[in-house]
Scaffold this active site. Structure first.
Site, PDB file in Angstrom:
ATOM      1  N   ASN A 189     -22.675  87.112  36.738  1.00 26.44           N
ATOM      2  CA  ASN A 189     -22.213  88.304  37.462  1.00 26.44           C
ATOM      3  C   ASN A 189     -21.203  89.154  36.672  1.00 26.44           C
ATOM      4  OD1 ASN A 189     -22.378  86.777  40.784  1.00 26.44           O
ATOM      5  ND2 ASN A 189     -23.850  88.100  39.756  1.00 26.44           N
TER       6      ASN A 189
ATOM      7  N   ARG B  97     -22.170  92.732  35.532  1.00 24.61           N
ATOM      8  CA  ARG B  97     -22.161  93.922  36.393  1.00 24.61           C
ATOM      9  C   ARG B  97     -21.066  94.881  35.924  1.00 24.61           C
ATOM     10  NH1 ARG B  97     -23.915  91.917  42.401  1.00 24.61           N
ATOM     11  NH2 ARG B  97     -25.702  90.732  41.658  1.00 24.61           N
TER      12      ARG B  97
ATOM     13  N   ASP C   4     -27.479  86.395  48.977  1.00 28.20           N
ATOM     14  CA  ASP C   4     -28.017  87.527  48.219  1.00 28.20           C
ATOM     15  C   ASP C   4     -28.323  88.720  49.129  1.00 28.20           C
ATOM     16  OD1 ASP C   4     -28.765  88.783  45.928  1.00 28.20           O
ATOM     17  OD2 ASP C   4     -30.743  87.865  45.787  1.00 28.20           O
TER      18      ASP C   4
END
Ligand code: FPP
Length: 245
Positions: free
Chosen positions: A73, A76, A25
């Site tokens: 994800n 995004r 991260d």
């Protein structure tokens, strides 16, 4: 990639964690703090992955699982998702060309059927090319979510039950392991998360039941080989009881 020799004297190399899992991260924050586009943070993060996985193999780790792209994800921006997918293409090609030079065996976990066909083919090619390697196994989690993996596992087990391949008595924890993406390899001894957040974010939910957790404020692109040594050294000082004693 990096040839600098790192001192591993602090470690008991005979007592390494067999499997380290990493939540990488902090790529975007790394880029933001340098006034760079986020994509460059992911690029630097990919270089870090290359260095850290190679080092893991060098010191004798058996398995490393890295969280590269989660089922969440996709939320995004299209631009960022596209950039991560292109990076993935680039690295898969790079590793395919580098076949033979490294002893790392590679595969992907997660529902890769939702990735573009060319990426799926590259993953298959790389898995085939490295299948006989004897070094560390690098498992790249792509379109991976722990809950999704468990649900897919339940559906597969249920299909086998309906087909008469297993009976109700076969429904137990040990057998369920064989329906997960991580079938055939051990649970992580150590889960490391970089980037300052202290949460699991849907990563290896089933498999991390007895893992040791380590959190570092370092952003993933800043992580160095010495940081992996620090984590392993701390891990080696912990007392693992697995619910007993
Ligand atoms: C987390 O940082 C990182 C990701 C979601 C992507 C991880 C991807 C890579 C390391 C590179 C791609 C992988 C391969 C195998 C080529 P973040 O974007 O959430 O950063 P932030 O916490 O600063 O927002």
């Amino acid at each position: 990639m990096s040839n600098s020799k790192i001192n591993t004297d602090r470690l008991d190399l005979k007592n390494l964690p067999e499997h380290i899992a990493i939540i990488m991260d902090g790529n975007r924050r790394w880029a933001k703090s340098r006034f760079m586009p986020k994509e460059l943070g992911h690029k630097k993060g990919s270089d870090t992955l290359d260095i850290i996985s190679e080092f893991g193999d060098e010191i004798g780790l058996k398995h490393m699982t890295v969280y590269a792209f989660s089922t969440e994800n996709w939320k995004r921006t299209q631009h960022e998702v596209g950039a991560i997918m292109n990076l993935l293409r680039y690295y898969l090609d790079f590793y395919i060309k580098r076949k033979g030079k490294q002893n790392i065996k590679m595969n992907a976990i997660g529902d890769i059927t939702l990735l573009d066909k060319d990426i799926q083919e590259k993953i298959k090619e790389l898995t085939d090319i490295t299948k006989d390697k004897t070094g560390m196994q690098l498992h790249i989690a792509l379109n991976y979510g722990g809950r999704d993996e468990i649900m897919r596992g339940i559906r597969k087990m249920n299909a086998d039950l309906k087909a008469g391949l297993i009976s109700e008595d076969d429904i137990n924890e040990e057998n369920f392991n064989n329906y997960l993406d991580t079938k055939g390899y051990p649970d992580p001894d150590l889960v490391i998360r970089t980037g300052g957040e202290e949460r699991i974010s849907n990563f290896l939910l089933w498999q991390s039941a007895y893992s040791e957790f380590m959190f570092t404020d370092k952003l993933w692109p800043d992580v160095k080989k010495e940081d992996l040594i620090d984590c392993i050294e701390k891990y080696q000082k912990r007392d693992r009881r697995f619910g007993g004693k």
